[in-house]
Write a protein that holds these residues in place. Structure first.
Motif: not given
Ligand code: SER
Length: 887
Positions: A775-776, A783-788, A803-809, A875-880
């Motif tokens: 996670d970033e 934040f977790s971002g992936q392209v599959i 992913a939500k479960t894994r990250m907790g927050s 993904l970059a747009a979400v980060r921004e």
């Protein structure tokens, strides 16, 4: 005594032994001649052979030709029964040379046959020649040694024979027989020539010229010979009687009618017996050749002859219909020479009986009306035309029957008045039609139908014919002629072209003339249900109203149409067999390349239904039974089990088509009312294949099917497809279906495995159970971002949930790329939804993917865009966006 049958045989054998090909009599309906109602001479079938238009069957021919003289230009009907030699039907014996031998041999043959073979006394014979024909005069003189006065020169048309106003013609020479001085009369050319002592027995025509409109316009390609001998006359001579009605054939027929009526042929009754015997022959032969009684054209001439005979049967006091009971005697007299009589016997008897039963219903009343109307009249009186018309219109009395009925009392009929009443009735019908709201632009057809009558369809029996042009229509209006390049509609008095009706497409083909017309018929329609209109274009030459033209349908195309039409009947029967009697025809379209058949049935046919129907129809095709057509009243036809189309209009009489194997009670597999054209035997259909089954509307299904070559070609194409599949699978066509099934299963399994592998990858590498991608940290938010690539978009939500479960927050986003397009989803853990909306974040990503929108809830949203190559940008747009919100 030499029987009529012996005479016929001996004539044909004599000429056969001198190299004449024996040609069977042509049918009585001259499809190859527009100007004739019926064949009325032995040469008619050879007309085109004389003019060079057709190749003759052989250089020399001989025939015994059936002839009818009634209704057309030559009409002997009125006199039949009252004279010794008038007939509506007679046989003409003839020998023909098509440019082979000419006058000398023709004369030699005639003389040899009459005097040597048949032993007629030369003293009793004399001949005539055309007044300028010195050659014929000299040849006769040389051959017979006759004194000059026994070779009589005749200056009139009597010795110049022409078939009609157009056609081959030439001077002729007639042979007369002297029945003896106990009979009044003189030789031809003498003042007493109208007497009955000297009777013409043979006419030798020296065919040399062609004429048009009664003018000689040229020479025949080669001088030719046409001879005609009335067999009834020569039989009288050879049987030592003077009157044709005393010869063997007529004696047998009259004997039969005497015994059936119990009335001797004596006194006033003689004429009635003669009428019956003569008319029995013409009506039976016409029926055998396919003419059926109707109210127009040839069919009406037949009906007139029948009814005339039926009145005479009534006069003789016959209590029951008589004519059909005489047919067996006729068949025993003439069936050996004319096998069509034997073949047609059931139909002939059936039609005669039906017509007589029908006519008897009104005959009595009509005769009473006639008696009342003439009660006060003596000899020389005239029946008003209106009364004659009423008899015609209400009681079915043909005009000439009324005339015949009054003949004995010397009362005439007002023909003009009759015609006027008829014209008035037609005018009324037209008014009624106008008021009926049918399209006004159809009026041109009404005009033509009224003037020229219905088109006679000759196409049940023939694919070619000749006819007279009765109208030409261009852009909805009549024109007198049409020239090269013009698109017009041609109407003729008769035609072998089927006009589109009853679901069957119209015929295509050509109309042409030896003068150079080439008209391509694209299709044929049938306005008013009784005109056949040839629609097409003048390719070459020109055409004018009044022209005699040749018609030729595209016979191969018609054969395909026939096969398809007959197959609709078989399929109808098969569907009822398989699905039940609720199946009725709801419509059909029969063209040359396929047909469709609509029928009532509440649900789709199963594969099994289709297979069974196909198999049953094909079994009927292979049984190859003859298809038979009979004519009946609609009620009789339905009573006999024929399927009638609900809502179709049927006239007085209908054609009943019986087809396929015989079942219970001798009923054929399929019996239907139908005016279309059909195969001769079911085998002609060849093969039958259903290619689709679908819904037309609620409760109505449609089958589309192919027959013959089209069905074969379709099956071949299917076979090729299967082979191609087999070859791609490296297996045999037989194994291909299992291989395909196995491949489909395998593909499903692989797809499943692939999806699982991708999921495992998304969850963190090879499904090993490791933690997901690192996670970033964006301003304190995980934040977790992936392209599959290749991830099924359906997997986005479950993956994000994990992913939500894994990250907790934190916040997760995945972009699934498939075929260049992207599906994009974002998830926000519940603790952060008051600060970040998944919907807003997805929209930012979707915009980067070249898309718009995206939706869901604050904790989970999804969208997509067309440009998968921008997945990382999304993904970059979400980060921004995250960074912005966080700032
Ligand atoms: N055509 C001539 C006729 O009818 C001779 O056959 O008399």
């Amino acid at each position: 005594m030499t029987s009529t049958n012996d005479i016929r045989r001996s004539f044909l054998d004599y000429f056969g032994s001198s190299d004449h090909a024996e040609v069977a009599s042509a049918p009585l309906v001259p499809f190859s001649d527009p100007t004739l109602m019926f064949v009325n001479a032995g040469m008619v079938p050879f007309k085109n052979a004389f003019t060079g238009l057709e190749t003759p069957p052989a250089p020399r021919a001989t025939s015994s030709q059936k002839c009818v003289r009634a209704g057309g230009k030559h009409n002997d009907l009125d006199n039949v029964g009252y004279t010794a030699r008038h007939h509506t039907f007679f046989e003409m014996l003839g020998n023909f040379s098509f440019g082979d031998y000419f006058k000398e041999q023709a004369i030699d043959h005639a003389w040899t046959l009459l005097t040597k073979e048949w032993g007629l006394d030369p003293e009793r014979l004399l001949v005539t020649v055309y007044h300028t024909d010195d050659e014929a005069f000299d040849l006769w003189k040389k051959r017979t040694g006759f004194a000059d006065e026994k070779i009589i020169r005749i200056p009139t048309k009597d010795n110049f024979w022409a078939m009609g106003s157009d056609g081959p013609c030439g001077p002729c020479s007639e042979i007369f027989y002297d029945h003896g001085d106990h009979i009044w009369g003189g030789p031809p050319g003498s003042p007493e020539e109208d007497g009955d002592r000297f009777v013409e027995i043979w006419n030798l025509v020296f065919m040399q010229f062609t004429q048009e409109n009664d003018e000689i316009v040229g020479d025949l390609p080669k001088p030719s010979i046409d001879t005609g001998m009335g067999i009834e006359r020569v039989a009288a001579v050879m049987q030592g009687v003077h009157d044709n009605y005393d010869t063997d054939t007529f004696k047998a027929l009259i004997g039969a009618s005497e015994s059936l009526t119990g009335v001797k042929a004596e006194g006033d009754n003689t004429a009635s017996h003669r009428v019956i015997a003569d008319h029995l022959r013409s009506t039976s032969f016409l029926l055998a050749d396919g003419v059926l009684p109707s109210n127009e054209g040839r069919g009406y001439v037949l009906r007139r002859i029948m009814r005339r005979a039926m009145r005479h049967a009534h006069l003789l006091g016959a209590k029951d219909p008589l004519m059909h009971r005489l047919v067996p005697e006729l068949v025993s007299e003439m069936g050996a020479a004319y096998p069509e009589l034997v073949r047609g016997q059931p139909l002939i008897q059936e039609v005669l009986e039906r017509e007589e039963v029908q006519f008897r219903r009104t005959l009595d009343k009509g005769l009473r009306l006639l008696d009342d109307a003439t009660a006060d009249m003596g000899e020389g009186g005239t029946l008003p035309g209106e009364t004659a018309f009423k008899l015609y219109d209400t009681y079915g009395f043909p005009y000439d029957l009324t005339e015949d009925a009054l003949r004995g009392r010397g009362i005439a009929v007002d023909k003009e008045g009759f015609d006027a009443a008829m014209a008035e009735q037609k005018a009324k019908a037209r008014e009624a039609w106008k008021g009926s709201g049918e399209a006004a632009n159809e009026e041109v057809w009404f005009d033509i139908a009224e003037r020229a009558g219905s088109t006679e369809f000759t196409g049940y029996a023939s694919t070619t014919g000749e006819a007279e042009v009765v109208a030409i229509v261009k852009d909805g209006a009549e024109v007198a002629s049409a020239a090269e390049g013009e698109e017009v509609i041609i109407l003729t008095n008769q035609t072998p072209f089927y006009g589109e009706s009853g679901g069957q497409t119209g015929d295509a083909g050509r109309i042409w003339t030896p003068e150079g017309l080439e008209f391509a018929v694209e299709t044929t329609n049938k306005p008013l249900g009784r005109l056949h209109t040839h629609v097409g274009k003048v390719g070459k030459g020109s055409v004018a109203v009044g022209d005699a033209v040749h018609l030729e349908i595209d016979a191969e195309r018609r054969d395909r149409i026939r096969a398809n039409h007959s197959a609709t009947h078989l399929v109808h029967a098969a569907l009822r067999d398989r699905l039940g009697d609720h199946v009725t025809q709801k419509g059909s379209l029969v063209s040359d390349d396929r047909f469709r058949f609509d029928f009532s049935h509440p649900k789709p046919m199963t594969e099994d239904d289709i297979a069974v129907v196909e198999a049953e129809v094909n079994a009927e095709i292979r049984a190859n039974e003859q298809v038979s057509t009979r004519l009946m009243t609609p009620d009789d036809a339905v009573a006999a089990g024929a399927l009638a189309l609900f809502g179709e209009k049927y006239g007085d009489e209908v054609r009943v088509l019986s087809m396929g194997s015989k079942g219970e009670g001798g009923r054929n597999y399929s019996v239907e009312l139908c005016g279309g054209t059909h195969v001769k035997a079911t085998g002609d259909i060849g093969l039958f294949k259903i290619v689709s089954e679908s819904a037309v509307s609620s409760g109505v299904r449609r089958i589309e099917a192919l027959t013959g070559e089209a069905a074969r070609a379709w099956l071949v194409a299917r076979d090729e497809a299967v082979r191609a599949i087999a070859s791609a699978l490296k297996t045999s066509p037989d194994e291909a279906p299992q291989r395909v099934a196995a491949l489909v299963d395998e593909r499903k399994r692989l797809e499943k495995e692939l999806a699982e592998a991708k999921r495992a990858l998304a969850l963190g590498g090879g499904g090993s159970g490791d933690a997901g991608p690192a996670d970033e940290d964006i301003g304190g938010i995980a934040f977790s971002g992936q392209v599959i690539d290749g991830l099924n978009p359906k997997e986005l939500r479950p993956l994000l949930d994990e992913a939500k479960t894994r990250m907790g927050s934190g916040i997760a986003a995945i972009c699934a790329v498939n075929d260049g397009k992207a599906a994009f989803a974002c998830a926000v853990t519940d603790d952060l939804t008051h600060r970040f909306s998944a919907v807003e974040l997805v929209r930012a990503g979707v915009e980067a993917l070249g898309g718009k929108g995206g939706g869901g809830r604050a904790d989970m949203a999804q969208g997509g865009g067309p440009d998968g190559s921008k997945a990382q940008d999304a993904l970059a747009a979400v980060r921004e966006a995250l960074a912005r919100e966080n700032a």
